[in-house]
Design an enzyme around this catalytic site. Sequence first.
Site, PDB file in Angstrom:
ATOM      1  N   GLU A   1       0.928  -1.065  -0.016  1.00  0.00           N
ATOM      2  CA  GLU A   1      -0.136   0.037  -0.053  1.00  0.00           C
ATOM      3  C   GLU A   1       0.773   1.157  -0.074  1.00  0.00           C
ATOM      4  OE1 GLU A   1      -1.786   3.251   0.118  1.00  0.00           O
ATOM      5  OE2 GLU A   1      -1.807   2.651   2.297  1.00  0.00           O
TER       6      GLU A   1
ATOM      7  N   CYS B   1      -1.933   8.989   2.894  1.00  0.00           N
ATOM      8  CA  CYS B   1      -1.775   8.271   1.511  1.00  0.00           C
ATOM      9  C   CYS B   1      -3.059   8.747   0.623  1.00  0.00           C
ATOM     10  CB  CYS B   1      -1.522   6.773   1.551  1.00  0.00           C
ATOM     11  SG  CYS B   1      -2.830   6.004   2.453  1.00  0.00           S
TER      12      CYS B   1
END
Length: 511
Positions: free
Chosen positions: A264, A298
């Site tokens: 990720e 993110c």
Amino acid sequence: MSQNTFLSQLNIGQSIPSASTGLNHIVCENGTLHNDFSPVDSHQITSFKECDAKTYQHVVAKATEAQKIWREWPAPKRGEVVRQIGQALRQNKESLGALVSYEMGKSLQEGLGEVQEMIDICDFAVGLSRQLYGLTMHSERPNHRMYEQWHPLGVVGIISAFNFPVAVWSWNAMIAAICGNACIWKPSEKTPATAQAVQNILEHVIKHNHLPEGLFCLVQGGKEVGEWLSKDTHIPLISATGSTRMGKKVGEVVGARLGKTILELGGNNAIIVSEHANLDIALVAVLFGAVGTAGQRCTTTRRLIIQDSIYQTFKDKLVNAYKQLRIGNPLDSNNHVGPLIDQDAVQNYMNAIDQLKNEGGSVLYGHSILEGQGYESGCYVMPTICEGDPNYQIIQDETFAPILYLLKYSTLDEAIAIQNGVKQGLSSAIFTDNLQEAETFLSAMGSDCGIANVNIGTSGAEIGGAFGGEKETGGGRESGSDAWKAYMRRQTNTINYGKTLPLAQGIKFDL
């Protein structure tokens, strides 16, 4: 709540162990000493020595032994342990949330929200522990039954980043646990105290349930510890959260030994604001998406793609909203934005804006480091709004800071092309009340991201949906949906309950 109060409640002293196997803490005498400072006020929180190679091997051995015991527990019994972990987190939510805020710099509300994510994933995992389903298939051979089942993988390595210092570990660890795995966690060296606090909370559950030492392990350290995990053939799965550069290295090393990864990585997320949008809700979503966690998510909104017919109107609304932001100590609930994680991040913020100007862009608001009383750490910056071209290199890249780039479009096809025209593919959103626009954005012709939203922003994913993205975001999925399958190995079984041996595909093999 004072700093000393939440540190003492979580049993964080002047120094924390280099490693923990759940029941025993290990301090490495030869490890490099690191001091942990808060970006809020520059005060030292704690210190730790990096885990050394010998201690690391000891931890892996303990985790391997523990997993062999744990895999024999029925999955619902494993779920009961996870339920108790969720309860322990509920009891410590205020203190742990405050520590997350103080060590990482996000607002107290976001710190508490991160702990709530941990609680939510525990609840999710408890239910999942009774739903690790396999399929039953019809065999082409008479008197045969086929089915698939899922077995534990073994030991799972978890490498987490500073921006979500505890939640991302829980997304992985709680699902991995109900799947029958042991976990070894390497947190960011920038947030060691929150990791140790979680380990301290876990210890009570481990002891109460007489769990084997090594089921939940923690190894403190930097890049070298991450490399040991990535190379270790005893660890079949590495789940890593961080930069694209880091993820490429982890993927290369783990792939070379044919291990599994959940990556990720970076996000360069965009929101499209159509002329058919409700601009009031779009404004709130853009604001939180761009400045929440001081732009260090993110899923932070980094590009705002606005239709030309409403461009000036929405730009004016946004600049006015930015002027109302309160920046300061994140433990003060009156403030919206806290500090960046450290002064290296501040320098990256300044460099990105300078590069934008060099490429021909302009700054509409912000672009300054805050100084004076309350800003002594040097980590507080003004959230910044810029204008530029979507093809500028700095807009193509991800900068982990509160910088929002405004871009203009005429047609939806053009907006989607801009949205998809970057290397990252994590989160995306469109604001529109036009059904055709919304459905086009969600179709195969629309967003190429792992997350695509309509009339909500790019941040704030719920644990029920699998989290992750495409392209240089890594392609992995964590948390909800059927992401549990990544933490298990699939086995296909065929049983012949007849008295002959017919072969598949009608093959004859007579003697």
